[in-house]
Design a protein around this motif. Structure first.
Motif, PDB file in Angstrom:
ATOM      1  N   ASP A  48      -1.511   1.158   4.442  1.00 18.94           N
ATOM      2  CA  ASP A  48      -0.417   1.951   3.865  1.00 18.94           C
ATOM      3  C   ASP A  48       0.344   1.155   2.814  1.00 18.94           C
ATOM      4  O   ASP A  48       0.651   1.653   1.737  1.00 18.94           O
ATOM      5  CB  ASP A  48       0.545   2.395   4.966  1.00 18.94           C
ATOM      6  CG  ASP A  48       0.000   3.578   5.735  1.00 18.94           C
ATOM      7  OD1 ASP A  48      -0.923   4.227   5.213  1.00 18.94           O
ATOM      8  OD2 ASP A  48       0.493   3.845   6.849  1.00 18.94           O
ATOM      9  N   LYS A  49       0.619  -0.093   3.147  1.00 16.29           N
ATOM     10  CA  LYS A  49       1.340  -0.947   2.196  1.00 16.29           C
ATOM     11  C   LYS A  49       0.523  -1.119   0.935  1.00 16.29           C
ATOM     12  O   LYS A  49       1.032  -1.030  -0.182  1.00 16.29           O
ATOM     13  CB  LYS A  49       1.602  -2.321   2.819  1.00 16.29           C
ATOM     14  CG  LYS A  49       2.872  -2.373   3.644  1.00 16.29           C
ATOM     15  CD  LYS A  49       3.129  -3.814   4.104  1.00 16.29           C
ATOM     16  CE  LYS A  49       3.782  -3.802   5.474  1.00 16.29           C
ATOM     17  NZ  LYS A  49       3.480  -5.010   6.252  1.00 16.29           N
ATOM     18  N   THR A  50      -0.773  -1.374   1.118  1.00 20.45           N
ATOM     19  CA  THR A  50      -1.647  -1.596  -0.022  1.00 20.45           C
ATOM     20  C   THR A  50      -1.752  -0.344  -0.881  1.00 20.45           C
ATOM     21  O   THR A  50      -1.705  -0.419  -2.115  1.00 20.45           O
ATOM     22  CB  THR A  50      -3.052  -2.006   0.458  1.00 20.45           C
ATOM     23  OG1 THR A  50      -2.901  -2.992   1.463  1.00 20.45           O
ATOM     24  CG2 THR A  50      -3.875  -2.549  -0.666  1.00 20.45           C
ATOM     25  N   ILE A  51      -1.872   0.802  -0.231  1.00 20.52           N
ATOM     26  CA  ILE A  51      -1.954   2.054  -0.980  1.00 20.52           C
ATOM     27  C   ILE A  51      -0.709   2.218  -1.844  1.00 20.52           C
ATOM     28  O   ILE A  51      -0.787   2.550  -3.029  1.00 20.52           O
ATOM     29  CB  ILE A  51      -2.111   3.262  -0.034  1.00 20.52           C
ATOM     30  CG1 ILE A  51      -3.524   3.306   0.544  1.00 20.52           C
ATOM     31  CG2 ILE A  51      -1.805   4.561  -0.771  1.00 20.52           C
ATOM     32  CD1 ILE A  51      -3.754   4.415   1.546  1.00 20.52           C
ATOM     33  N   ASN A  52       0.446   1.937  -1.271  1.00 18.23           N
ATOM     34  CA  ASN A  52       1.680   2.059  -2.040  1.00 18.23           C
ATOM     35  C   ASN A  52       1.715   1.124  -3.235  1.00 18.23           C
ATOM     36  O   ASN A  52       2.045   1.521  -4.341  1.00 18.23           O
ATOM     37  CB  ASN A  52       2.878   1.768  -1.135  1.00 18.23           C
ATOM     38  CG  ASN A  52       3.365   3.028  -0.470  1.00 18.23           C
ATOM     39  OD1 ASN A  52       3.347   4.105  -1.071  1.00 18.23           O
ATOM     40  ND2 ASN A  52       3.766   2.925   0.775  1.00 18.23           N
TER      41      ASN A  52
END
Lengths: 409, 233
Positions: free
Chosen positions: A150-154
């Motif tokens: 999720d962090k990476t996607i953001n």
């Protein structure tokens, strides 16, 4: 005297060489105890009822069915041998319902079968759980991986938006969803290659797709080359790939959670359940926590600040994600969080140490309690103007009026 | 999706046949747990009774019935010991057939599929889930009783020996055994028919009357269902 000992979940029975029932000792009806004894029996430890029976009838020689029991029985001072499906077990198992009723273990055949049903369920769950041990650590890693993704996607999405906005700045505002944004970039590339049909395929609604097409026509963005687009697309493809991995991991977490923590999963769903395990460290750690700790798991910062400075402790940690909490009015949240945490504590202990499934019952009780809170505290509590003011001043002076108390992470 | 036209009885108790408007017919059983579909099969309600479609490609007993099994020893009230219950597809239909008067003891060894089996058994009070190894009947002797029918579907090289061993423990005299033989897991190098013959001989030596061998293709390739009667110890 030589006797045949027959062992069954309902007790131990001694038969003589004519196949007549000599004596018996019945099991307790405590499921946990019965199942414990059955599982121990596989290692060769005779059922407690057998030991009691042998002492009671004072025989010198017994015949059993489980070869592994022989050394244990010899310790009791009897001569032991084994013979599968011996005379005793034949008589017993042919007429199980009759024996169960005649020895007054149960009063009816139906009662016997519902007892046996519960025992085999519990027995199977217990064995299943020991087979699934440590699988909780897998669920924990998976949920952490989901958070990382999720962090990476953001992060990637922010970069993609900045980058692609050189060519088509208007799209940033129009499409808020990262996944849809990346799909558009990956599929079309150049802004003037965006088509109505293509957008329809991604099930973009009509309104939005007209807006996008309109914006693409009048865009103030710079022109870029194939090489530029190719590089940008590599990034958007990666983001889409991450979304795919994320959804697969979510399925995985769900299946593992249903297996290792069925009761927790029934209460709060796999994702939130896995988060709780992740913060606690393991299922067993969670099971050892008091409900009050579970209630504020994930709000450690707020809790310790409150303890240090004497402020008000947080009402909820990650369990804030539970729909009934975050969708309820503020003054009800603490009460619901407390009720949920209490049920979670029960669920965690059963999942960790027994493995029975009572999720439905817990859920029902919780729903009832939430309903009660909703009707009883439908109105916000009356404000006490002076006290309120005083408290606020107190808080301001303590925290320098800067920090705002937060209940969640 | 084709629609149901008619439900009729078959020669076997509690096994029904449903006809569809596209001319096909399929087996079905009365659903003991109305509203629950076990493996995605369709449910039909006719005159207040719910029926479940019985997919012969997923269940060897279903396949055997369609391929001409002469006699189905499993009827209302039968007690069955089922070795190799897997995720509960066939056990659920057997549980439908025997109704609440009958009992189905389902033994399965793999924890992975037992998880699903438990979900099936949850709604069926006549289906007892037992996670255990069919090689060691002495371990689950404490949970079962003597049965009228032994159903074995365990796909092991020594399947027949395991079945006979269990029969000695739990099968009543004159009880029946249904043995689903998967030729490919006994010996891949031999011809399936040769294997069936071999296994049938083993049964005869162990005091079984072999009544019928039904080959299950096209429902299951290289499989056969052997119906036999136990003449006692």
């Amino acid at each position: 005297m030589k006797v045949y000992i027959v062992e069954h979940a309902i007790g131990s029975f001694a038969y003589d060489e004519q196949g007549k029932l000599v004596d018996f000792v019945l099991s307790s009806k405590d499921l946990g105890k019965v199942v414990d004894a059955l599982i121990e029996n596989e290692k060769g430890i005779p059922l407690p009822t057998t030991v009691e029976l042998i002492k009671k009838i004072k025989t010198e020689e017994v015949i059993v069915e489980n070869e592994a029991e022989i050394p244990y029985l010899q310790q009791l001072g009897v001569k032991a041998s084994y013979e599968i499906h011996n005379l005793g077990s034949k008589v017993f198992r042919e007429s199980l319902p009759k024996v169960a009723v005649e020895t007054k273990f149960v009063s009816s055949e139906n009662e016997l079968y519902s007892f046996l049903y519960d025992v085999s369920f519990e027995y199977t769950r217990r064995k299943l759980r020991s087979a699934a041990s440590k699988r909780d650590l897998l669920a924990i890693q998976a949920i952490r991986a989901i958070d990382d993704i999720d962090k990476t996607i953001n992060l990637f999405s922010e970069r993609l938006r900045e980058w692609y906005s050189i060519h088509f700045p208007e799209l940033n505002k129009l499409v808020e969803d990262h996944e849809l944004y990346s799909t558009i970039v990956s599929k079309f590339g150049y802004r003037n290659e965006i088509t109505k049909e293509g957008l329809e395929e991604m099930s973009v609604n009509k309104d939005l797709s007209t807006k996008i097409l309109d914006a693409a026509k009048k865009s103030i963005g710079a022109d870029i080359t194939d090489v530029d687009i190719r590089s940008i697309r590599m990034l958007s493809d990666t983001i889409l790939e991450l979304y795919k991995i994320r959804s697969e991991l979510t399925d995985y977490v769900e299946s593992v959670m249903k297996e290792v923590a069925p009761n927790i999963t029934a209460l709060v769903g796999p994702t939130l359940g896995a988060r709780l395990l992740s913060i606690a460290g393991s299922l067993e750690d969670l099971a050892k926590m008091p409900a009050s700790t579970i209630q504020v798991l994930g709000a450690e910062k707020a809790l310790f600040r409150a303890l240090r400075k004497g402020g008000r402790p947080p009402k909820h940690g990650v369990i804030f994600q539970y729909p009934a909490i975050h969708s309820s009015p503020r003054w009800q949240r603490g009460k619901i969080a407390r009720a949920l945490a209490a049920k979670l504590a029960i669920a965690a202990r059963i999942d960790a140490f027994s493995g029975r499934f009572i999720g439905d019952r817990l859920n029902e009780e919780l729903k009832k309690r939430i309903e009660e809170i909703k009707t009883k505290y439908a109105q916000p509590p009356p404000r006490k103007p002076q006290e309120q003011k005083k408290k606020e001043e107190e808080r301001k002076s303590k925290k320098g009026g800067k920090e705002k108390r937060r209940g969640r992470r | 999706m084709s629609e149901l036209v008619k439900i009729s009885k078959t020669q076997f108790e509690n096994v029904y046949q449903c006809e569809f408007n596209d001319g096909t017919t399929r087996l079905c059983t009365k659903n003991l747990a109305p509203g629950f579909s076990v493996y995605g099969e369709r449910l039909f309600k006719v005159e207040g009774i719910e029926y479940r479609e019985w997919n012969a490609f997923r269940s060897k007993l279903g396949g055997a019935i369609l391929k001409g099994l002469k006699q189905n020893p499993i009827v209302k009230g039968t007690k069955v010991l089922y070795l190799g219950a897997a995720s509960g597809t066939t056990p659920s239909h057997i549980s439908d057939i025997v109704e609440l008067e009958g009992k189905v003891y389902g033994v399965e060894f793999s924890p992975r599929v037992v998880r699903e089996f438990l979900l099936v058994a949850q709604h069926r009070p006549n289906l007892f889930p037992i996670l255990a190894d069919a090689r060691f009947p002495q371990y689950y002797r404490t949970l079962v009783e003597d049965v009228d029918v032994l159903y074995v579907d365990i796909a092991q090289p020594d399947e027949t020996d395991i079945a006979i061993y269990n029969a000695r423990f739990f099968l009543k005299e004159n009880g029946y055994m249904l043995l689903a033989i998967k030729a490919r897991s006994i010996d891949v190098t031999k011809e399936p028919t040769e294997i069936y013959e071999m296994e049938v001989n083993k049964l005869k030596e162990a005091n079984f009357d072999v009544l019928q061998v039904v080959q299950l293709d096209p429902y299951d390739k290289d499989h056969a269902m052997v119906l036999s009667k136990y003449k006692g110890k």
